[in-house]
Enzyme design. Structure first.
Site, PDB file in Angstrom:
ATOM      1  N   ASP A 172       0.885  -1.169   0.000  1.00 19.21           N
ATOM      2  CA  ASP A 172       0.000   0.000   0.000  1.00 19.21           C
ATOM      3  C   ASP A 172       0.916   1.211   0.000  1.00 19.21           C
ATOM      4  O   ASP A 172       1.621   1.473   0.978  1.00 19.21           O
ATOM      5  CB  ASP A 172      -0.880  -0.028   1.269  1.00 19.21           C
ATOM      6  CG  ASP A 172      -1.775   1.207   1.354  1.00 19.21           C
ATOM      7  OD1 ASP A 172      -1.543   2.181   0.605  1.00 19.21           O
ATOM      8  OD2 ASP A 172      -2.694   1.199   2.190  1.00 19.21           O
ATOM      9  N   ALA A 230       0.198   4.370  -9.149  1.00 21.72           N
ATOM     10  CA  ALA A 230      -0.985   4.099  -8.304  1.00 21.72           C
ATOM     11  C   ALA A 230      -1.735   5.400  -8.072  1.00 21.72           C
ATOM     12  O   ALA A 230      -1.141   6.423  -7.756  1.00 21.72           O
ATOM     13  CB  ALA A 230      -0.547   3.496  -6.973  1.00 21.72           C
ATOM     14  N   LYS A 278     -16.297  14.356  -5.450  1.00 19.50           N
ATOM     15  CA  LYS A 278     -17.445  15.036  -4.807  1.00 19.50           C
ATOM     16  C   LYS A 278     -17.235  16.527  -5.016  1.00 19.50           C
ATOM     17  O   LYS A 278     -16.091  16.996  -5.019  1.00 19.50           O
ATOM     18  CB  LYS A 278     -17.456  14.788  -3.293  1.00 19.50           C
ATOM     19  CG  LYS A 278     -18.190  13.545  -2.824  1.00 19.50           C
ATOM     20  CD  LYS A 278     -19.690  13.720  -2.781  1.00 19.50           C
ATOM     21  CE  LYS A 278     -20.328  12.400  -2.375  1.00 19.50           C
ATOM     22  NZ  LYS A 278     -21.569  12.111  -3.010  1.00 19.50           N
ATOM     23  N   LEU A 322     -16.802  20.147  -3.763  1.00 18.55           N
ATOM     24  CA  LEU A 322     -16.117  20.509  -2.508  1.00 18.55           C
ATOM     25  C   LEU A 322     -17.120  20.692  -1.370  1.00 18.55           C
ATOM     26  O   LEU A 322     -16.862  20.304  -0.229  1.00 18.55           O
ATOM     27  CB  LEU A 322     -15.295  21.792  -2.726  1.00 18.55           C
ATOM     28  CG  LEU A 322     -14.424  22.219  -1.550  1.00 18.55           C
ATOM     29  CD1 LEU A 322     -13.417  21.140  -1.163  1.00 18.55           C
ATOM     30  CD2 LEU A 322     -13.690  23.521  -1.863  1.00 18.55           C
ATOM     31  N   ASN A 350     -19.642  19.088  -0.714  1.00 18.28           N
ATOM     32  CA  ASN A 350     -20.096  17.792  -0.159  1.00 18.28           C
ATOM     33  C   ASN A 350     -18.938  16.868   0.222  1.00 18.28           C
ATOM     34  O   ASN A 350     -19.146  15.713   0.569  1.00 18.28           O
ATOM     35  CB  ASN A 350     -20.953  17.052  -1.201  1.00 18.28           C
ATOM     36  CG  ASN A 350     -22.135  17.879  -1.645  1.00 18.28           C
ATOM     37  OD1 ASN A 350     -22.638  18.690  -0.865  1.00 18.28           O
ATOM     38  ND2 ASN A 350     -22.559  17.717  -2.885  1.00 18.28           N
ATOM     39  N   ASN A 388     -11.022  19.984 -12.853  1.00 20.42           N
ATOM     40  CA  ASN A 388     -12.207  19.227 -13.240  1.00 20.42           C
ATOM     41  C   ASN A 388     -13.265  19.349 -12.151  1.00 20.42           C
ATOM     42  O   ASN A 388     -12.944  19.240 -10.966  1.00 20.42           O
ATOM     43  CB  ASN A 388     -11.824  17.755 -13.439  1.00 20.42           C
ATOM     44  CG  ASN A 388     -12.697  17.082 -14.460  1.00 20.42           C
ATOM     45  OD1 ASN A 388     -13.501  17.746 -15.137  1.00 20.42           O
ATOM     46  ND2 ASN A 388     -12.573  15.786 -14.572  1.00 20.42           N
ATOM     47  N   TYR A 409      -8.589  15.580  -6.313  1.00 25.10           N
ATOM     48  CA  TYR A 409      -7.792  14.919  -7.361  1.00 25.10           C
ATOM     49  C   TYR A 409      -6.964  15.953  -8.141  1.00 25.10           C
ATOM     50  O   TYR A 409      -5.773  15.751  -8.385  1.00 25.10           O
ATOM     51  CB  TYR A 409      -8.758  14.184  -8.292  1.00 25.10           C
ATOM     52  CG  TYR A 409      -8.104  13.318  -9.342  1.00 25.10           C
ATOM     53  CD1 TYR A 409      -7.546  12.082  -9.018  1.00 25.10           C
ATOM     54  CD2 TYR A 409      -8.083  13.717 -10.681  1.00 25.10           C
ATOM     55  CE1 TYR A 409      -6.970  11.275 -10.003  1.00 25.10           C
ATOM     56  CE2 TYR A 409      -7.510  12.912 -11.666  1.00 25.10           C
ATOM     57  CZ  TYR A 409      -6.959  11.703 -11.319  1.00 25.10           C
ATOM     58  OH  TYR A 409      -6.397  10.898 -12.292  1.00 25.10           O
ATOM     59  N   THR A 429      -9.994   2.877 -19.363  1.00 22.96           N
ATOM     60  CA  THR A 429      -9.680   1.961 -18.251  1.00 22.96           C
ATOM     61  C   THR A 429     -10.918   1.795 -17.385  1.00 22.96           C
ATOM     62  O   THR A 429     -11.935   2.449 -17.616  1.00 22.96           O
ATOM     63  CB  THR A 429      -8.577   2.528 -17.324  1.00 22.96           C
ATOM     64  OG1 THR A 429      -9.079   3.732 -16.736  1.00 22.96           O
ATOM     65  CG2 THR A 429      -7.276   2.798 -18.031  1.00 22.96           C
TER      66      THR A 429
HETATM   67  P1  NAD Z   1      -7.123   1.992 -12.102  1.00 21.69           P
HETATM   68  O1  NAD Z   1      -8.077   2.315 -11.023  1.00 21.69           O
HETATM   69  O2  NAD Z   1      -7.579   1.093 -13.215  1.00 21.69           O
HETATM   70  O3  NAD Z   1      -5.778   1.362 -11.491  1.00 21.69           O
HETATM   71  C1  NAD Z   1      -5.129   1.958 -10.388  1.00 21.69           C
HETATM   72  C2  NAD Z   1      -4.330   0.897  -9.653  1.00 21.69           C
HETATM   73  O4  NAD Z   1      -3.721   1.537  -8.521  1.00 21.69           O
HETATM   74  C3  NAD Z   1      -5.224  -0.228  -9.115  1.00 21.69           C
HETATM   75  O5  NAD Z   1      -4.652  -1.483  -9.422  1.00 21.69           O
HETATM   76  C4  NAD Z   1      -5.226   0.032  -7.626  1.00 21.69           C
HETATM   77  O6  NAD Z   1      -5.367  -1.156  -6.828  1.00 21.69           O
HETATM   78  C5  NAD Z   1      -3.870   0.690  -7.407  1.00 21.69           C
HETATM   79  N1  NAD Z   1      -3.834   1.425  -6.147  1.00 21.69           N
HETATM   80  C6  NAD Z   1      -4.783   2.259  -5.644  1.00 21.69           C
HETATM   81  N2  NAD Z   1      -4.429   2.675  -4.411  1.00 21.69           N
HETATM   82  C7  NAD Z   1      -3.240   2.098  -4.127  1.00 21.69           C
HETATM   83  C8  NAD Z   1      -2.385   2.126  -3.006  1.00 21.69           C
HETATM   84  N3  NAD Z   1      -2.681   2.829  -1.912  1.00 21.69           N
HETATM   85  N4  NAD Z   1      -1.240   1.403  -3.050  1.00 21.69           N
HETATM   86  C9  NAD Z   1      -0.922   0.673  -4.149  1.00 21.69           C
HETATM   87  N5  NAD Z   1      -1.700   0.590  -5.230  1.00 21.69           N
HETATM   88  C10 NAD Z   1      -2.856   1.304  -5.222  1.00 21.69           C
HETATM   89  O7  NAD Z   1      -6.633   3.389 -12.662  1.00 21.69           O
HETATM   90  P2  NAD Z   1      -5.942   3.781 -14.044  1.00 21.69           P
HETATM   91  O8  NAD Z   1      -6.956   4.395 -14.911  1.00 21.69           O
HETATM   92  O9  NAD Z   1      -5.115   2.667 -14.568  1.00 21.69           O
HETATM   93  O10 NAD Z   1      -5.008   4.974 -13.537  1.00 21.69           O
HETATM   94  C11 NAD Z   1      -3.616   4.846 -13.299  1.00 21.69           C
HETATM   95  C12 NAD Z   1      -3.055   6.228 -13.025  1.00 21.69           C
HETATM   96  O11 NAD Z   1      -3.347   7.076 -14.133  1.00 21.69           O
HETATM   97  C13 NAD Z   1      -3.649   6.914 -11.808  1.00 21.69           C
HETATM   98  O12 NAD Z   1      -2.647   7.652 -11.148  1.00 21.69           O
HETATM   99  C14 NAD Z   1      -4.681   7.844 -12.409  1.00 21.69           C
HETATM  100  O13 NAD Z   1      -4.951   8.931 -11.571  1.00 21.69           O
HETATM  101  C15 NAD Z   1      -3.984   8.259 -13.679  1.00 21.69           C
HETATM  102  N6  NAD Z   1      -4.887   8.762 -14.719  1.00 21.69           N
HETATM  103  C16 NAD Z   1      -5.778   7.957 -15.354  1.00 21.69           C
HETATM  104  C17 NAD Z   1      -6.582   8.480 -16.361  1.00 21.69           C
HETATM  105  C18 NAD Z   1      -7.561   7.644 -17.141  1.00 21.69           C
HETATM  106  O14 NAD Z   1      -8.181   8.177 -18.057  1.00 21.69           O
HETATM  107  N7  NAD Z   1      -7.726   6.369 -16.847  1.00 21.69           N
HETATM  108  C19 NAD Z   1      -6.488   9.835 -16.687  1.00 21.69           C
HETATM  109  C20 NAD Z   1      -5.580  10.622 -16.012  1.00 21.69           C
HETATM  110  C21 NAD Z   1      -4.768  10.073 -15.044  1.00 21.69           C
END
Ligand code: NAD
Length: 451
Positions: free
Chosen positions: A265, A293, A299, A301, A303, A351, A357, A392
């Site tokens: 974690d 990760a 939410k 702000l 709320n 956003n 975020y 994703t």
């Molecule tokens: P996802 O939710 O599919 O995967 C995220 C992974 O991170 C999961 O496997 C989760 O278990 C892991 N994770 C969460 N908390 C954790 C912790 N405390 N310790 C270890 N692992 C942890 O998300 P994604 O879409 O693959 O996003 C990956 C990254 O890309 C993130 O940082 C997200 O903010 C960023 N991002 C994604 C998008 C998008 O369009 N999908 C856009 C902008 C940024």
């Protein structure tokens, strides 16, 4: 087949494409993505300009086996150009910007689908005169506007090269090899900055990460799982980290990439120390860490509760810094290494419903800015990718109408694939990108949200 969205599936179906044509609706182009058996570009490179980099560029491009046409003045090439590359470092006053018009305009209708347009300039803040600084800064407006005009999956990028860049110019080479390939399919209208660090060469451009050890957090699924795959394809041993609850999926990723799974974690207080101990014990250290990760707890702000705020800041912003510090404290991050953080366009444009975020992801950009000079002393780079709309599980949770809008509101008129982010990470991780630090590159198809 990868999920491309309802609208895209419709306009690519037989009846849908007929209706789209009649109604003049946009048809999202099919992007060319990397396949080892296919050439990097769909046609030859037209190289122009007369700045300080035109000769090194010619050497880099011919050395990398691109078919080069230099300074074609007019007329159409028999083959459509796969790329137009212009060395604008010779532009030292605003009136000389006309050179851009003179090079690009006649060739605009002679490019293949998914062509690459590249402008190479001098880092404006390091320019020698006021006129040069103004002119070089102007290149950004040209590039971003051109991106909004290009069709059929073509993209444009601006690369600013430090005036002190060494003759080896590997930072420029690794950047060009990325841009001038299908690996940059969803990167559009971005500014890359190449510094003056001494060049580091790689033995093989196909396996630039041979012998390297990489940690990818959040590797169980989504973008992180694909980053693990691409880094492993490029030769790295990948330590796949994710929360203990993601165990099964994590083991799957690790097996797939021939790496190791490490339940962690990232927000735990001892996460950095644990990771460093593991890396030192098993591998003698790490070369690359990808802080991927991330979580959303949206939410308005008004709320928002404490838990939503705290958890997002902790996982997305505090953990990436703490992990790097943990590795540094125990001497586990090797010289020549790379830190790659995952930001978001929400951290650039903001956003609604994402104050937590947006703050965390803008903070990640701050982290890159703040740590670039500190890590440079240790020969380590730090850069960020800022994904836009990527297909994703995270984006599948967005309400349908917003999701479709998110896909279409970009110059490339579609969402990106996880591999698009992963390829950009791999470019930053490449040891030959050692002159590339402090960059934030959006992987967003020039999304219309924000800059
Ligand atoms: P996802 O939710 O599919 O995967 C995220 C992974 O991170 C999961 O496997 C989760 O278990 C892991 N994770 C969460 N908390 C954790 C912790 N405390 N310790 C270890 N692992 C942890 O998300 P994604 O879409 O693959 O996003 C990956 C990254 O890309 C993130 O940082 C997200 O903010 C960023 N991002 C994604 C998008 C998008 O369009 N999908 C856009 C902008 C940024």
């Amino acid at each position: 087949m990868a999920n491309t969205g309802l609208y895209s599936s419709f306009v690519h179906s037989a009846p849908g494409s007929f209706i789209a044509k009649q109604a003049g609706l946009p048809v999202p182009p099919t992007l060319r993505r990397y396949k080892p058996s296919e050439p990097a570009l769909a046609g030859p490179v037209l190289l122009g300009g007369s700045g300080r980099l035109v000769e090194p560029l010619r050497e880099i491009l011919t050395g990398a086996d691109y078919t080069l046409i230099q300074n074609a003045t007019s007329g159409r090439s028999a083959d459509k150009y796969g790329a137009l590359v212009f060395d604008a470092t010779g532009i030292t006053s605003p009136d000389e910007l006309r050179q851009l018009f003179e090079f690009f305009q006649p060739a605009m209708r002679s490019t293949a689908a998914c062509a690459r347009f590249v402008v190479i300039g001098t880092t404006p803040e390091l320019a020698g005169t006021t006129g040069e600084r103004i002119a070089q800064r102007a290149l950004e407006g040209f590039t971003r506007s051109l991106g909004k005009e290009l069709l059929k999956g073509s993209t444009v990028q601006l690369v600013y090269v430090s005036p002190d860049a060494k003759t080896g110019l590997t930072g420029l080479e690794s950047t060009l090899r990325f841009i001038l390939s299908a690996k940059s399919a969803f990167v559009d209208a971005q500014v890359f900055r190449v510094g003056a660090a001494d060049g580091a060469s790689v033995e093989s451009w196909d396996k630039p990460l041979d012998g390297k050890v990489a940690v990818v957090t959040g590797a169980a699924r989504g973008i992180g799982a694909t980053i693990a795959e691409v880094l492993s394809r490029d030769g790295a041993h990948v330590i796949c980290a994710d929360i203990p609850a993601a165990g099964e999926a994590l083991a799957e990723t690790a097996n797939k990439v021939g790496g190791t799974s490490f339940p962690l974690d990232v927000s735990a207080p001892d996460a950095g120390a644990k990771l460093a101990e593991h890396a030192l014990e098993r591998h003698g250290g790490v070369d690359i860490i990808v802080n991927n990760a991330g979580i959303t707890r949206d939410k308005l702000l008004a709320n928002m509760d404490d838990a939503r705020w705290d958890s997002v800041i902790s996982v997305n912003l505090l953990a990436p810094e703490a992990l790097v510090n943990g590795l540094l404290e125990k001497g586990a991050l090797r010289e020549g290494g790379a830190v790659i953080d995952v930001s978001s366009i929400a951290g650039i444009a903001g956003n609604r419903g994402q104050t937590n975020y947006g703050a965390s992801k803008a903070g990640v950009i701050g982290l890159v800015d703040a740590y670039a000079p500190i890590l440079a002393e240790k020969g380590v780079t730090i850069n960020a990718v800022a994904p836009g709309f990527i297909e994703t599980k995270m984006t599948a949770a967005i309400p349908l109408a917003t999701r479709e809008a998110g896909r279409l509101m970009s110059s490339l008129q579609q969402g990106g694939q996880t591999v698009d982010v992963a390829e950009t990470v791999a470019y930053f991780a490449n040891p030959a990108s050692n002159a590339v630090t402090g960059n934030v590159v959006r992987v967003c198809g020039q999304g219309f949200l924000g800059a």
